[in-house]
Design an enzyme around this catalytic site. Sequence first.
Site, mmCIF file in Angstrom:
data_model
loop_
_atom_site.group_PDB
_atom_site.id
_atom_site.type_symbol
_atom_site.label_atom_id
_atom_site.label_comp_id
_atom_site.label_asym_id
_atom_site.label_seq_id
_atom_site.Cartn_x
_atom_site.Cartn_y
_atom_site.Cartn_z
ATOM 1 N N HIS A 101 0.934 -49.798 1.672
ATOM 2 C CA HIS A 101 1.583 -48.472 1.659
ATOM 3 C C HIS A 101 0.766 -47.433 0.892
ATOM 4 O O HIS A 101 1.106 -46.253 0.908
ATOM 5 C CB HIS A 101 2.984 -48.550 1.056
ATOM 6 C CG HIS A 101 3.920 -49.414 1.823
ATOM 7 N ND1 HIS A 101 4.212 -49.179 3.148
ATOM 8 C CD2 HIS A 101 4.605 -50.536 1.477
ATOM 9 C CE1 HIS A 101 5.048 -50.122 3.574
ATOM 10 N NE2 HIS A 101 5.300 -50.958 2.582
ATOM 11 N N ASP A 131 3.269 -57.591 7.973
ATOM 12 C CA ASP A 131 4.357 -57.368 7.023
ATOM 13 C C ASP A 131 5.543 -56.750 7.781
ATOM 14 O O ASP A 131 5.359 -56.105 8.812
ATOM 15 C CB ASP A 131 3.869 -56.417 5.923
ATOM 16 C CG ASP A 131 4.870 -56.233 4.795
ATOM 17 O OD1 ASP A 131 4.716 -56.907 3.758
ATOM 18 O OD2 ASP A 131 5.808 -55.431 4.949
ATOM 19 N N HIS A 175 7.206 -54.253 6.969
ATOM 20 C CA HIS A 175 7.122 -52.790 6.880
ATOM 21 C C HIS A 175 5.796 -52.280 7.449
ATOM 22 O O HIS A 175 4.770 -52.956 7.330
ATOM 23 C CB HIS A 175 7.239 -52.345 5.416
ATOM 24 C CG HIS A 175 8.452 -52.863 4.725
ATOM 25 N ND1 HIS A 175 8.426 -54.006 3.933
ATOM 26 C CD2 HIS A 175 9.728 -52.418 4.710
ATOM 27 C CE1 HIS A 175 9.638 -54.222 3.459
ATOM 28 N NE2 HIS A 175 10.454 -53.287 3.902
ATOM 29 N N ASP A 192 8.039 -60.887 4.453
ATOM 30 C CA ASP A 192 9.385 -60.293 4.435
ATOM 31 C C ASP A 192 9.989 -60.218 5.842
ATOM 32 O O ASP A 192 11.072 -59.669 6.033
ATOM 33 C CB ASP A 192 9.399 -58.915 3.738
ATOM 34 C CG ASP A 192 8.169 -58.077 4.016
ATOM 35 O OD1 ASP A 192 7.352 -58.463 4.883
ATOM 36 O OD2 ASP A 192 8.019 -57.027 3.364
HETATM 37 C C1 OKP Z 1 6.615 -53.110 0.391
HETATM 38 B B1 OKP Z 1 5.908 -54.085 1.316
HETATM 39 C C2 OKP Z 1 15.068 -51.506 0.750
HETATM 40 C C3 OKP Z 1 14.224 -51.030 -0.398
HETATM 41 C C4 OKP Z 1 12.867 -50.645 0.055
HETATM 42 C C5 OKP Z 1 10.590 -50.386 -0.763
HETATM 43 C C6 OKP Z 1 10.023 -51.421 0.145
HETATM 44 C C7 OKP Z 1 8.544 -51.568 -0.014
HETATM 45 C C8 OKP Z 1 7.994 -52.715 0.792
HETATM 46 N N1 OKP Z 1 16.397 -51.872 0.323
HETATM 47 N N2 OKP Z 1 11.968 -50.541 -1.038
HETATM 48 O O1 OKP Z 1 5.613 -53.580 2.593
HETATM 49 O O2 OKP Z 1 6.568 -55.356 1.469
HETATM 50 ZN ZN ZN Z 2 6.937 -55.324 3.399
#
Ligand code: OKP
Ligand code: ZN
Length: 318
Positions: A139, A173, A175, A262
């Site tokens: 990110h 990932d 995200h 995740d």
């Molecule tokens: C980082 B990586 C959701 C909270 C989200 C930020 C997530 C960052 C993810 N309840 N908080 O890509 O695993």
């Molecule tokens: Zn993530």
Amino acid sequence: MKIIYSPIHKKHSPKWEIINGKNVSYAEVPERIEQIVKELQKNGMSSCIKAPKRFSERYIKSVHNQHYIDYIKKGSQKEAKKKGNDGYFTTFFINDLCAPLTPFTYDAARESVNCSLTGARLLKEEPVIYVLCRPPGHHAEANRMGGYCYFNNAAIAAEYLSQNGKVAILDIDFHHGNGTQQIFYERPDVLYVSLHVDPRVGFPYTAGFANEKGANDGKGFNKNFPLPLGTTEADYEKILTKACNLIEEYKPSSLVVSCGFDTYEKDPIGGFKLSIPFYEKMAKAIKGLDLPTLVVQEGGYNITDLGKIAYSFVKGLN
Ligand code: OKP
Ligand code: ZN
């Protein structure tokens, strides 16, 4: 296979992130990496684990802006001198309230980069390397932190590897890696391919849409596969095959995998339905590309099962 690991990450341990104006306990905890290391050791992999070498800050500068690097360094130092030094969110260089600066944030983020670069350099001798780094990086944009990320470990490694030919980055990932996408958006020599939750319903919300395809010389070298919440193994597998085909067509000299766990069915902040044995299958598909492969750890927050997920993935790589 070699695994790169350093214990320095443990010093970076923020208490909170802020979601919708509320303090939420930080999901990106030191136990994540410690659990994975423990499980790999338990499975006889201790001799694979190597400490990172130290790389000059100029490698970080190949991707991030110097003001941004200094801001993280000075911000961490400033926090170390305070009494109640629980960390704080900066006013500048920030995308969200998920990446506070704490006394050892710079040191840990810097060491995380040392780990990914050590892995990248070792790719000449070893076909597959697993970099167990934290904080994660995908990110982090050229001059913005966010989503638990400060320096973009995978992007810095990809930039380093791109000196020896085209590089593909596969981001699995949960995200979208908005930072990695942004860094290489106008570059044809680094292909970014990502499978992730649809940004209309998941973090980082502002990037990861299918119509983001790259710009200028980089047009056609960015590919997003946004997936719905609840994505099953069967659906995920189909898209992963598509992603691998794109990478194969691109004919890169090396592959960087931004590897998050995740996507696991029991991840506390994820939302896909992948099971532990499926990670071995995924790794086999990636291994099938037959490229020098640097696997860089990104997310994955189910502390209880992370070790088992990682070991399943490692079995598929071997
Ligand atoms: C980082 B990586 C959701 C909270 C989200 C930020 C997530 C960052 C993810 N309840 N908080 O890509 O695993
Ligand atoms: Zn993530």
